[in-house]
Design a protein around this motif. Structure first.
Motif, PDB file in Angstrom:
ATOM      1  N   GLN A  31     -17.508  -7.942  21.646  1.00 47.03           N
ATOM      2  CA  GLN A  31     -16.694  -7.731  22.841  1.00 47.03           C
ATOM      3  C   GLN A  31     -17.308  -6.724  23.797  1.00 47.03           C
ATOM      4  O   GLN A  31     -16.709  -6.416  24.827  1.00 47.03           O
ATOM      5  N   TRP A  32     -18.484  -6.214  23.493  1.00 43.23           N
ATOM      6  CA  TRP A  32     -19.064  -5.167  24.329  1.00 43.23           C
ATOM      7  C   TRP A  32     -20.578  -5.340  24.431  1.00 43.23           C
ATOM      8  O   TRP A  32     -21.192  -6.049  23.637  1.00 43.23           O
ATOM      9  N   LEU A  33     -21.141  -4.656  25.429  1.00 42.21           N
ATOM     10  CA  LEU A  33     -22.590  -4.537  25.590  1.00 42.21           C
ATOM     11  C   LEU A  33     -22.880  -3.093  25.963  1.00 42.21           C
ATOM     12  O   LEU A  33     -22.027  -2.401  26.535  1.00 42.21           O
ATOM     13  N   SER A  34     -24.080  -2.645  25.678  1.00 37.53           N
ATOM     14  CA  SER A  34     -24.483  -1.311  26.133  1.00 37.53           C
ATOM     15  C   SER A  34     -24.880  -1.403  27.605  1.00 37.53           C
ATOM     16  O   SER A  34     -25.259  -2.483  28.086  1.00 37.53           O
ATOM     17  N   PRO A  35     -24.826  -0.300  28.329  1.00 38.92           N
ATOM     18  CA  PRO A  35     -25.266  -0.330  29.734  1.00 38.92           C
ATOM     19  C   PRO A  35     -26.714  -0.823  29.863  1.00 38.92           C
ATOM     20  O   PRO A  35     -27.034  -1.562  30.800  1.00 38.92           O
ATOM     21  N   ASN A  36     -27.572  -0.450  28.928  1.00 41.15           N
ATOM     22  CA  ASN A  36     -28.965  -0.894  28.974  1.00 41.15           C
ATOM     23  C   ASN A  36     -29.083  -2.413  28.791  1.00 41.15           C
ATOM     24  O   ASN A  36     -29.871  -3.069  29.478  1.00 41.15           O
ATOM     25  N   GLU A  37     -28.299  -2.974  27.880  1.00 45.03           N
ATOM     26  CA  GLU A  37     -28.325  -4.435  27.689  1.00 45.03           C
ATOM     27  C   GLU A  37     -27.877  -5.161  28.952  1.00 45.03           C
ATOM     28  O   GLU A  37     -28.464  -6.178  29.337  1.00 45.03           O
ATOM     29  N   ILE A  38     -26.841  -4.636  29.582  1.00 49.87           N
ATOM     30  CA  ILE A  38     -26.352  -5.278  30.810  1.00 49.87           C
ATOM     31  C   ILE A  38     -27.422  -5.194  31.895  1.00 49.87           C
ATOM     32  O   ILE A  38     -27.709  -6.182  32.581  1.00 49.87           O
ATOM     33  N   ALA A  39     -28.032  -4.016  32.039  1.00 49.60           N
ATOM     34  CA  ALA A  39     -29.078  -3.839  33.060  1.00 49.60           C
ATOM     35  C   ALA A  39     -30.241  -4.795  32.829  1.00 49.60           C
ATOM     36  O   ALA A  39     -30.772  -5.395  33.770  1.00 49.60           O
ATOM     37  N   GLN A  40     -30.630  -4.974  31.568  1.00 53.95           N
ATOM     38  CA  GLN A  40     -31.733  -5.884  31.256  1.00 53.95           C
ATOM     39  C   GLN A  40     -31.367  -7.338  31.541  1.00 53.95           C
ATOM     40  O   GLN A  40     -32.175  -8.098  32.054  1.00 53.95           O
ATOM     41  N   ARG A  41     -30.154  -7.719  31.224  1.00 51.84           N
ATOM     42  CA  ARG A  41     -29.750  -9.118  31.422  1.00 51.84           C
ATOM     43  C   ARG A  41     -29.594  -9.476  32.893  1.00 51.84           C
ATOM     44  O   ARG A  41     -29.767 -10.630  33.275  1.00 51.84           O
ATOM     45  N   ILE A  42     -29.244  -8.488  33.708  1.00 55.25           N
ATOM     46  CA  ILE A  42     -29.085  -8.762  35.135  1.00 55.25           C
ATOM     47  C   ILE A  42     -30.358  -8.401  35.901  1.00 55.25           C
ATOM     48  O   ILE A  42     -30.518  -8.800  37.043  1.00 55.25           O
ATOM     49  N   ASP A  43     -31.246  -7.665  35.246  1.00 54.96           N
ATOM     50  CA  ASP A  43     -32.507  -7.252  35.848  1.00 54.96           C
ATOM     51  C   ASP A  43     -32.306  -6.290  37.014  1.00 54.96           C
ATOM     52  O   ASP A  43     -32.771  -6.535  38.133  1.00 54.96           O
ATOM     53  N   VAL A  44     -31.555  -5.225  36.748  1.00 54.43           N
ATOM     54  CA  VAL A  44     -31.402  -4.141  37.720  1.00 54.43           C
ATOM     55  C   VAL A  44     -31.788  -2.831  37.037  1.00 54.43           C
ATOM     56  O   VAL A  44     -31.826  -2.739  35.811  1.00 54.43           O
ATOM     57  N   SER A  45     -32.062  -1.816  37.835  1.00 56.02           N
ATOM     58  CA  SER A  45     -32.477  -0.527  37.293  1.00 56.02           C
ATOM     59  C   SER A  45     -31.290   0.184  36.625  1.00 56.02           C
ATOM     60  O   SER A  45     -30.126  -0.114  36.909  1.00 56.02           O
ATOM     61  N   LYS A  46     -31.602   1.135  35.765  1.00 53.87           N
ATOM     62  CA  LYS A  46     -30.548   1.902  35.093  1.00 53.87           C
ATOM     63  C   LYS A  46     -29.675   2.672  36.086  1.00 53.87           C
ATOM     64  O   LYS A  46     -28.452   2.685  35.928  1.00 53.87           O
ATOM     65  N   PRO A  47     -30.265   3.342  37.111  1.00 53.51           N
ATOM     66  CA  PRO A  47     -29.388   4.045  38.069  1.00 53.51           C
ATOM     67  C   PRO A  47     -28.406   3.108  38.787  1.00 53.51           C
ATOM     68  O   PRO A  47     -27.244   3.451  38.984  1.00 53.51           O
ATOM     69  N   VAL A  48     -28.883   1.931  39.168  1.00 52.30           N
ATOM     70  CA  VAL A  48     -27.996   0.965  39.832  1.00 52.30           C
ATOM     71  C   VAL A  48     -26.896   0.531  38.861  1.00 52.30           C
ATOM     72  O   VAL A  48     -25.724   0.451  39.227  1.00 52.30           O
ATOM     73  N   MET A  49     -27.265   0.283  37.604  1.00 49.81           N
ATOM     74  CA  MET A  49     -26.271  -0.136  36.616  1.00 49.81           C
ATOM     75  C   MET A  49     -25.265   0.976  36.367  1.00 49.81           C
ATOM     76  O   MET A  49     -24.058   0.718  36.270  1.00 49.81           O
ATOM     77  N   THR A  50     -25.736   2.211  36.267  1.00 51.43           N
ATOM     78  CA  THR A  50     -24.827   3.336  36.028  1.00 51.43           C
ATOM     79  C   THR A  50     -23.800   3.445  37.161  1.00 51.43           C
ATOM     80  O   THR A  50     -22.594   3.562  36.909  1.00 51.43           O
ATOM     81  N   ARG A  51     -24.255   3.379  38.404  1.00 49.45           N
ATOM     82  CA  ARG A  51     -23.323   3.462  39.548  1.00 49.45           C
ATOM     83  C   ARG A  51     -22.330   2.293  39.521  1.00 49.45           C
ATOM     84  O   ARG A  51     -21.133   2.483  39.754  1.00 49.45           O
ATOM     85  N   THR A  52     -22.830   1.114  39.234  1.00 48.60           N
ATOM     86  CA  THR A  52     -21.961  -0.070  39.235  1.00 48.60           C
ATOM     87  C   THR A  52     -20.917   0.020  38.130  1.00 48.60           C
ATOM     88  O   THR A  52     -19.735  -0.266  38.356  1.00 48.60           O
ATOM     89  N   LEU A  53     -21.338   0.441  36.943  1.00 48.97           N
ATOM     90  CA  LEU A  53     -20.381   0.551  35.833  1.00 48.97           C
ATOM     91  C   LEU A  53     -19.320   1.610  36.112  1.00 48.97           C
ATOM     92  O   LEU A  53     -18.137   1.402  35.806  1.00 48.97           O
ATOM     93  N   HIS A  54     -19.719   2.723  36.694  1.00 46.47           N
ATOM     94  CA  HIS A  54     -18.727   3.762  37.019  1.00 46.47           C
ATOM     95  C   HIS A  54     -17.728   3.265  38.067  1.00 46.47           C
ATOM     96  O   HIS A  54     -16.533   3.559  37.978  1.00 46.47           O
ATOM     97  N   ALA A  55     -18.215   2.495  39.037  1.00 45.71           N
ATOM     98  CA  ALA A  55     -17.303   1.933  40.048  1.00 45.71           C
ATOM     99  C   ALA A  55     -16.348   0.926  39.412  1.00 45.71           C
ATOM    100  O   ALA A  55     -15.148   0.908  39.725  1.00 45.71           O
ATOM    101  N   LEU A  56     -16.871   0.082  38.510  1.00 46.61           N
ATOM    102  CA  LEU A  56     -16.010  -0.886  37.822  1.00 46.61           C
ATOM    103  C   LEU A  56     -14.988  -0.174  36.936  1.00 46.61           C
ATOM    104  O   LEU A  56     -13.829  -0.600  36.837  1.00 46.61           O
ATOM    105  N   GLN A  57     -15.405   0.919  36.316  1.00 44.48           N
ATOM    106  CA  GLN A  57     -14.471   1.690  35.485  1.00 44.48           C
ATOM    107  C   GLN A  57     -13.392   2.342  36.357  1.00 44.48           C
ATOM    108  O   GLN A  57     -12.215   2.326  35.999  1.00 44.48           O
ATOM    109  N   ALA A  58     -13.798   2.886  37.499  1.00 40.72           N
ATOM    110  CA  ALA A  58     -12.820   3.504  38.408  1.00 40.72           C
ATOM    111  C   ALA A  58     -11.800   2.480  38.905  1.00 40.72           C
ATOM    112  O   ALA A  58     -10.640   2.822  39.153  1.00 40.72           O
ATOM    113  N   ASP A  59     -12.229   1.218  39.033  1.00 34.52           N
ATOM    114  CA  ASP A  59     -11.317   0.155  39.458  1.00 34.52           C
ATOM    115  C   ASP A  59     -10.525  -0.433  38.288  1.00 34.52           C
ATOM    116  O   ASP A  59      -9.743  -1.362  38.476  1.00 34.52           O
TER     117      ASP A  59
END
Length: 147
Positions: free
Chosen positions: A71-99
């Motif tokens: 039911q989960w993925l690590s932030p690194n796994e998500i970043a690799q599967r979408i092919d975005v950098s870790k900083p971009v993934m971190t910002r996106t995940l925090h925004a999704l969490q805030a929402d």
């Protein structure tokens, strides 16, 4: 993303590619494909915005949801599967969490790792987005299938 509004004429393409030995028909087809992809991406971004998402935010939700064995993925796994950098993934995940669409927690087995799960609101938002998303893709491909 770029948007090439006016594609070059066949004569223009022939003039440019003559010196490089490329096939003008293939170059024209590639430019047409890139323009079509740009229009589709623009259409999808407008659609996602109406659901409080972006293409990246949508992709994060769907890669977590489609995980077959957990039911989960690590932030690194998500970043690799979408092919975005870790900083971009971190910002996106925090925004999704805030929402309230994802939950980020420490791993129970490795306290240094994080686990990202969909919240019930995240799952509901994704399910509400999918029907028209698939309609947009289907309409696009029905207009001019590949090949």
């Amino acid at each position: 993303m770029f948007f090439l509004k006016d594609l070059p004429s066949r004569q223009m393409v022939e003039r440019y590619v003559e010196a490089y030995g490329s096939d003008p028909a293939l170059i024209s087809d590639a430019l047409l494909m890139m323009r079509r992809a740009s229009l589709l991406i623009r259409k999808l971004e407008t659609y996602f915005a109406g659901h409080g998402l972006s293409q990246l935010r949508f992709l994060v939700l769907i890669v977590i949801d489609r995980e077959p064995d957990r039911q989960w993925l690590s932030p690194n796994e998500i970043a690799q599967r979408i092919d975005v950098s870790k900083p971009v993934m971190t910002r996106t995940l925090h925004a999704l969490q805030a929402d309230g669409l994802v939950r980020i927690t420490a791993s129970e087995t490795d306290g240094r790792s994080k686990e990202v799960t969909l919240t019930p609101d995240g799952h509901t938002r994704l399910q509400a987005t999918l029907p028209e998303y698939y309609q947009i893709l289907s309409k696009e491909m029905a207009q001019s299938p590949p090949g």
